[in-house]
Design a protein around this motif. Structure first.
Motif, PDB file in Angstrom:
ATOM      1  N   LYS A  33      74.443 -46.548  78.910  1.00 38.41           N
ATOM      2  CA  LYS A  33      74.340 -47.826  77.712  1.00 38.41           C
ATOM      3  C   LYS A  33      73.320 -48.030  77.123  1.00 38.41           C
ATOM      4  CE  LYS A  33      77.872 -49.825  80.245  1.00 38.41           C
ATOM      5  NZ  LYS A  33      79.399 -49.189  79.999  1.00 38.41           N
ATOM      6  N   ARG A  34      71.743 -48.200  77.434  1.00 37.18           N
ATOM      7  CA  ARG A  34      71.361 -48.644  76.730  1.00 37.18           C
ATOM      8  C   ARG A  34      70.839 -48.390  75.324  1.00 37.18           C
ATOM      9  NH1 ARG A  34      65.892 -46.268  78.261  1.00 37.18           N
ATOM     10  NH2 ARG A  34      65.768 -45.145  79.383  1.00 37.18           N
ATOM     11  N   GLN A  35      71.566 -47.287  75.612  1.00 40.96           N
ATOM     12  CA  GLN A  35      71.289 -46.658  74.250  1.00 40.96           C
ATOM     13  C   GLN A  35      72.015 -46.919  73.207  1.00 40.96           C
ATOM     14  OE1 GLN A  35      69.539 -43.802  73.629  1.00 40.96           O
ATOM     15  NE2 GLN A  35      68.287 -43.415  75.267  1.00 40.96           N
ATOM     16  N   ILE A  36      73.014 -47.792  73.215  1.00 35.20           N
ATOM     17  CA  ILE A  36      73.957 -48.251  72.366  1.00 35.20           C
ATOM     18  C   ILE A  36      73.620 -49.637  72.239  1.00 35.20           C
ATOM     19  CG2 ILE A  36      76.610 -48.586  71.825  1.00 35.20           C
ATOM     20  CD1 ILE A  36      76.799 -46.697  74.468  1.00 35.20           C
ATOM     21  N   SER A  37      73.296 -49.949  71.197  1.00 34.26           N
ATOM     22  CA  SER A  37      73.643 -51.576  70.374  1.00 34.26           C
ATOM     23  C   SER A  37      74.395 -52.109  69.669  1.00 34.26           C
ATOM     24  CB  SER A  37      71.583 -51.829  70.256  1.00 34.26           C
ATOM     25  OG  SER A  37      71.953 -51.081  68.722  1.00 34.26           O
ATOM     26  N   ASP A  38      74.983 -53.249  70.602  1.00 35.49           N
ATOM     27  CA  ASP A  38      75.905 -54.257  69.391  1.00 35.49           C
ATOM     28  C   ASP A  38      77.627 -53.379  69.184  1.00 35.49           C
ATOM     29  OD1 ASP A  38      74.872 -55.999  69.667  1.00 35.49           O
ATOM     30  OD2 ASP A  38      74.379 -55.657  67.674  1.00 35.49           O
ATOM     31  N   LEU A  39      77.631 -51.675  69.085  1.00 36.66           N
ATOM     32  CA  LEU A  39      78.470 -50.857  68.699  1.00 36.66           C
ATOM     33  C   LEU A  39      78.889 -50.526  69.739  1.00 36.66           C
ATOM     34  CD1 LEU A  39      76.637 -49.397  65.180  1.00 36.66           C
ATOM     35  CD2 LEU A  39      78.677 -50.874  65.558  1.00 36.66           C
ATOM     36  N   GLN A  40      80.296 -49.664  69.390  1.00 36.60           N
ATOM     37  CA  GLN A  40      81.153 -48.876  71.069  1.00 36.60           C
ATOM     38  C   GLN A  40      80.539 -47.654  69.915  1.00 36.60           C
ATOM     39  OE1 GLN A  40      82.286 -49.980  73.353  1.00 36.60           O
ATOM     40  NE2 GLN A  40      83.018 -52.219  72.641  1.00 36.60           N
ATOM     41  N   PRO A  41      80.264 -46.456  70.929  1.00 37.43           N
ATOM     42  CA  PRO A  41      79.752 -45.406  71.280  1.00 37.43           C
ATOM     43  C   PRO A  41      80.950 -44.624  69.847  1.00 37.43           C
ATOM     44  CG  PRO A  41      80.461 -45.152  73.205  1.00 37.43           C
ATOM     45  CD  PRO A  41      80.929 -46.650  73.057  1.00 37.43           C
ATOM     46  N   PHE A  42      82.194 -44.612  69.537  1.00 42.43           N
ATOM     47  CA  PHE A  42      82.772 -44.239  68.635  1.00 42.43           C
ATOM     48  C   PHE A  42      82.660 -44.261  67.252  1.00 42.43           C
ATOM     49  CE2 PHE A  42      86.331 -47.053  70.143  1.00 42.43           C
ATOM     50  CZ  PHE A  42      86.398 -47.359  69.164  1.00 42.43           C
ATOM     51  N   ASP A  43      82.109 -46.070  67.393  1.00 47.64           N
ATOM     52  CA  ASP A  43      81.246 -46.362  65.862  1.00 47.64           C
ATOM     53  C   ASP A  43      79.671 -46.030  65.855  1.00 47.64           C
ATOM     54  OD1 ASP A  43      83.458 -47.896  65.600  1.00 47.64           O
ATOM     55  OD2 ASP A  43      82.646 -49.390  66.912  1.00 47.64           O
ATOM     56  N   LEU A  44      79.363 -45.628  66.863  1.00 52.03           N
ATOM     57  CA  LEU A  44      77.532 -45.235  66.488  1.00 52.03           C
ATOM     58  C   LEU A  44      77.848 -44.346  66.440  1.00 52.03           C
ATOM     59  CD1 LEU A  44      74.886 -46.280  66.782  1.00 52.03           C
ATOM     60  CD2 LEU A  44      74.728 -45.546  68.985  1.00 52.03           C
ATOM     61  N   VAL A  45      78.408 -42.986  66.554  1.00 53.28           N
ATOM     62  CA  VAL A  45      78.768 -41.497  66.592  1.00 53.28           C
ATOM     63  C   VAL A  45      78.948 -41.551  64.791  1.00 53.28           C
ATOM     64  CG1 VAL A  45      79.969 -39.735  66.323  1.00 53.28           C
ATOM     65  CG2 VAL A  45      79.281 -41.017  68.264  1.00 53.28           C
ATOM     66  N   ILE A  46      79.298 -42.451  63.750  1.00 57.58           N
ATOM     67  CA  ILE A  46      79.574 -42.326  62.342  1.00 57.58           C
ATOM     68  C   ILE A  46      79.169 -43.339  61.426  1.00 57.58           C
ATOM     69  CG2 ILE A  46      81.261 -44.467  61.982  1.00 57.58           C
ATOM     70  CD1 ILE A  46      83.147 -42.351  60.385  1.00 57.58           C
ATOM     71  N   THR A  47      78.185 -43.336  62.740  1.00 56.76           N
ATOM     72  CA  THR A  47      76.922 -43.969  62.078  1.00 56.76           C
ATOM     73  C   THR A  47      75.961 -43.338  61.554  1.00 56.76           C
ATOM     74  OG1 THR A  47      77.438 -46.178  63.263  1.00 56.76           O
ATOM     75  CG2 THR A  47      75.323 -46.745  61.636  1.00 56.76           C
ATOM     76  N   LEU A  48      75.999 -42.882  62.956  1.00 54.59           N
ATOM     77  CA  LEU A  48      74.787 -41.863  62.557  1.00 54.59           C
ATOM     78  C   LEU A  48      75.354 -39.994  61.831  1.00 54.59           C
ATOM     79  CD1 LEU A  48      74.501 -41.791  66.664  1.00 54.59           C
ATOM     80  CD2 LEU A  48      72.812 -42.519  64.876  1.00 54.59           C
ATOM     81  N   LEU A  49      76.123 -40.037  61.910  1.00 54.43           N
ATOM     82  CA  LEU A  49      76.980 -38.704  61.600  1.00 54.43           C
ATOM     83  C   LEU A  49      76.692 -39.246  59.500  1.00 54.43           C
ATOM     84  CD1 LEU A  49      79.035 -36.737  63.871  1.00 54.43           C
ATOM     85  CD2 LEU A  49      76.295 -36.604  63.019  1.00 54.43           C
ATOM     86  N   VAL A  50      77.439 -39.710  59.203  1.00 50.94           N
ATOM     87  CA  VAL A  50      77.883 -40.131  57.922  1.00 50.94           C
ATOM     88  C   VAL A  50      76.212 -40.640  56.570  1.00 50.94           C
ATOM     89  CG1 VAL A  50      78.951 -41.703  56.095  1.00 50.94           C
ATOM     90  CG2 VAL A  50      79.828 -41.174  58.233  1.00 50.94           C
ATOM     91  N   ALA A  51      76.064 -40.760  57.580  1.00 52.83           N
ATOM     92  CA  ALA A  51      74.621 -40.405  56.220  1.00 52.83           C
ATOM     93  C   ALA A  51      73.809 -39.286  56.448  1.00 52.83           C
ATOM     94  CB  ALA A  51      73.546 -41.640  57.485  1.00 52.83           C
ATOM     95  N   ASP A  52      73.855 -38.411  57.679  1.00 50.20           N
ATOM     96  CA  ASP A  52      73.201 -37.103  57.432  1.00 50.20           C
ATOM     97  C   ASP A  52      74.120 -35.728  56.712  1.00 50.20           C
ATOM     98  OD1 ASP A  52      70.822 -36.089  58.336  1.00 50.20           O
ATOM     99  OD2 ASP A  52      72.182 -34.603  59.871  1.00 50.20           O
ATOM    100  N   VAL A  53      75.807 -35.857  56.891  1.00 48.75           N
ATOM    101  CA  VAL A  53      76.636 -35.780  56.078  1.00 48.75           C
ATOM    102  C   VAL A  53      76.578 -35.456  54.756  1.00 48.75           C
ATOM    103  CG1 VAL A  53      79.101 -34.910  56.397  1.00 48.75           C
ATOM    104  CG2 VAL A  53      78.011 -35.272  57.954  1.00 48.75           C
ATOM    105  N   ALA A  54      76.232 -36.774  54.104  1.00 47.80           N
ATOM    106  CA  ALA A  54      76.107 -37.043  52.698  1.00 47.80           C
ATOM    107  C   ALA A  54      74.806 -36.814  51.829  1.00 47.80           C
ATOM    108  CB  ALA A  54      76.336 -39.028  53.126  1.00 47.80           C
ATOM    109  N   SER A  55      74.111 -36.918  53.109  1.00 49.50           N
ATOM    110  CA  SER A  55      72.877 -36.887  52.467  1.00 49.50           C
ATOM    111  C   SER A  55      72.455 -35.339  51.765  1.00 49.50           C
ATOM    112  CB  SER A  55      70.906 -36.964  53.113  1.00 49.50           C
ATOM    113  OG  SER A  55      71.446 -35.796  54.645  1.00 49.50           O
ATOM    114  N   VAL A  56      73.254 -34.220  52.626  1.00 52.84           N
ATOM    115  CA  VAL A  56      73.397 -32.519  51.807  1.00 52.84           C
ATOM    116  C   VAL A  56      73.702 -32.688  50.716  1.00 52.84           C
ATOM    117  CG1 VAL A  56      73.434 -30.231  52.737  1.00 52.84           C
ATOM    118  CG2 VAL A  56      73.303 -31.881  54.238  1.00 52.84           C
ATOM    119  N   PRO A  57      74.782 -32.685  50.469  1.00 57.51           N
ATOM    120  CA  PRO A  57      74.996 -33.080  49.165  1.00 57.51           C
ATOM    121  C   PRO A  57      74.970 -33.682  47.991  1.00 57.51           C
ATOM    122  CG  PRO A  57      77.421 -33.615  49.696  1.00 57.51           C
ATOM    123  CD  PRO A  57      75.651 -33.391  50.948  1.00 57.51           C
TER     124      PRO A  57
END
Lengths: 246, 134
Positions: A33-57
């Motif tokens: 739990k200490r890895q998570i801050s304010d967000l639920q895990p499934f929300d945090l995952v999208i936060t982490l992934l979307v920026a990376d996916v968008a940066s490539v194209p």
């Protein structure tokens, strides 16, 4: 089934995005739990992934934009599905978000619980201090919430005295209304507070203020009108009673 | 301050839009690719036969047809294919046009083979394999 290469590329991008979402989700969920801050895990995952996916194209002009759009849409749909399922089914919510953990019970730190959540004593003390609690001895119960936040119930002797405990009549609990911001009147907030513009102008005149354009803000809260003039008008803070005619 | 939010409706609307956008991305672009790749493969094959038979003028017509079809759909296929692949096809088609004018049959056949290979790659009858995903 899939007939052309175009389909295959899109299908592969779609499936890969979902696999990566699930993988990152599991890693975050298992990392404590200490890895998570304010967000639920499934929300945090999208936060982490979307920026990376968008940066490539975004940076590779030779790559069609669709190669970024498909994974982002896939991630969005999976996240929405997870959010919906966790709203609908408690069992699913327990699996994806976990359950709150009692880390202090009747003033006793639950060491096995801390260990199972990969939560150190330092983490616990840090979170307690953030809640203005500096001694574990003051805590009756502490609950580690599913989003990694700590909820603290102080021992009775450490709790704030309430109107109820003192047998006093509390003031009416009403939200504060910001009726003027940067010189502009918020008509809706003013109406919700039960007053109107002519009342406000009278109050301003009483305070020696010519118009709302001189104000940085005005709040109506707990029967008081709290004004502050702009810096070019002296930056004065003025408190007036709302009482009288409406 | 608001008592409620329109977010759930916005969220539902965006979900529907996302599904529709994905469906569109899966279905419509394939039409462009299949048609263009089909024309290029067919014309390329006829150009190759014409070269082998020594009919340079006929080969030139087929190559120009390929080039015309490619130019017509180039912008559309760039939306869905790596631009390097599209540039490679354009280069090969221009090269084939020059070679047929110079009457260099051997090199021209090589160039036609590579054009048809790219075209086949665009519409080849393949199925997605598990190994493609990983």
């Amino acid at each position: 089934m899939v007939k052309s290469v175009h389909y295959i590329i899109m299908f592969i991008l779609f499936v890969r995005a979902i696999i990566l979402y699930l993988l990152v989700f599991v890693v975050i969920r298992l990392s404590g739990k200490r890895q998570i801050s304010d967000l639920q895990p499934f929300d945090l995952v999208i936060t982490l992934l979307v920026a990376d996916v968008a940066s490539v194209p975004a940076s590779d002009t030779g790559m069609p934009l669709a190669y970024g759009v498909v994974p982002i849409l896939a991630l969005f749909l999976v996240q929405q599905l997870f959010a919906w399922l966790s709203l609908k089914y408690e069992g699913f919510r327990n699996v994806t978000c976990g359950a709150p953990l009692l880390v202090i019970i009747k003033g006793v730190v639950q060491e096995p619980t801390l260990r199972s959540a990969r939560y150190t004593l330092n983490d616990l003390m840090e979170q307690l201090r953030a809640k203005d609690v500096f001694e574990i001895a003051d805590v009756e119960y502490a609950i580690l919430e599913t989003n990694g936040q700590l909820s603290v119930l102080l021992k009775g002797s450490e709790q704030s005295v309430t109107y109820k405990a003192l047998g006093l009549e509390p003031p009416a609990a009403v939200p504060p209304y910001m009726v003027v911001q940067d010189g502009k009147v918020h008509e809706k907030a003013l109406r919700q507070s039960g007053y109107d513009q002519s009342w406000l102008m009278k109050k301003l005149a009483k305070a020696g203020i010519k118009g709302t354009e001189e104000l940085l803000f005005a709040f109506i809260s707990g029967g008081k009108l709290h004004l502050q003039t702009k810096s070019n008008h002296g930056a004065r803070a003025i408190f007036l009673d709302c009482g009288g005619e409406k | 301050m608001k008592k409620n939010t329109s977010f759930p409706w916005v969220s539902h609307a965006v979900c529907i839009f996302a599904v529709a956008a994905l469906a569109a991305l899966f279905v419509f672009p394939a039409r462009y690719l299949d048609k263009m790749a089909g024309v290029i493969s067919e014309e390329g094959e006829q150009a190759r036969i014409a070269i082998m038979d020594g009919r340079q003028a006929s080969a030139q017509v087929h190559i120009l047809n390929m080039l015309r079809e490619f130019e017509k759909r180039k912008d559309s296929i760039m939306l869905f294919f790596h631009h390097e692949d599209v540039d490679e096809m354009e280069r090969a088609l221009n090269c084939a046009r020059d070679l047929v004018a110079l009457d260099e049959s051997d090199n021209l056949i090589c160039e036609l083979n590579s054009i048809m290979q790219i075209a086949e790659h665009m519409r080849s009858v393949e199925n997605a394999k598990l190994s493609d995903i990983f």
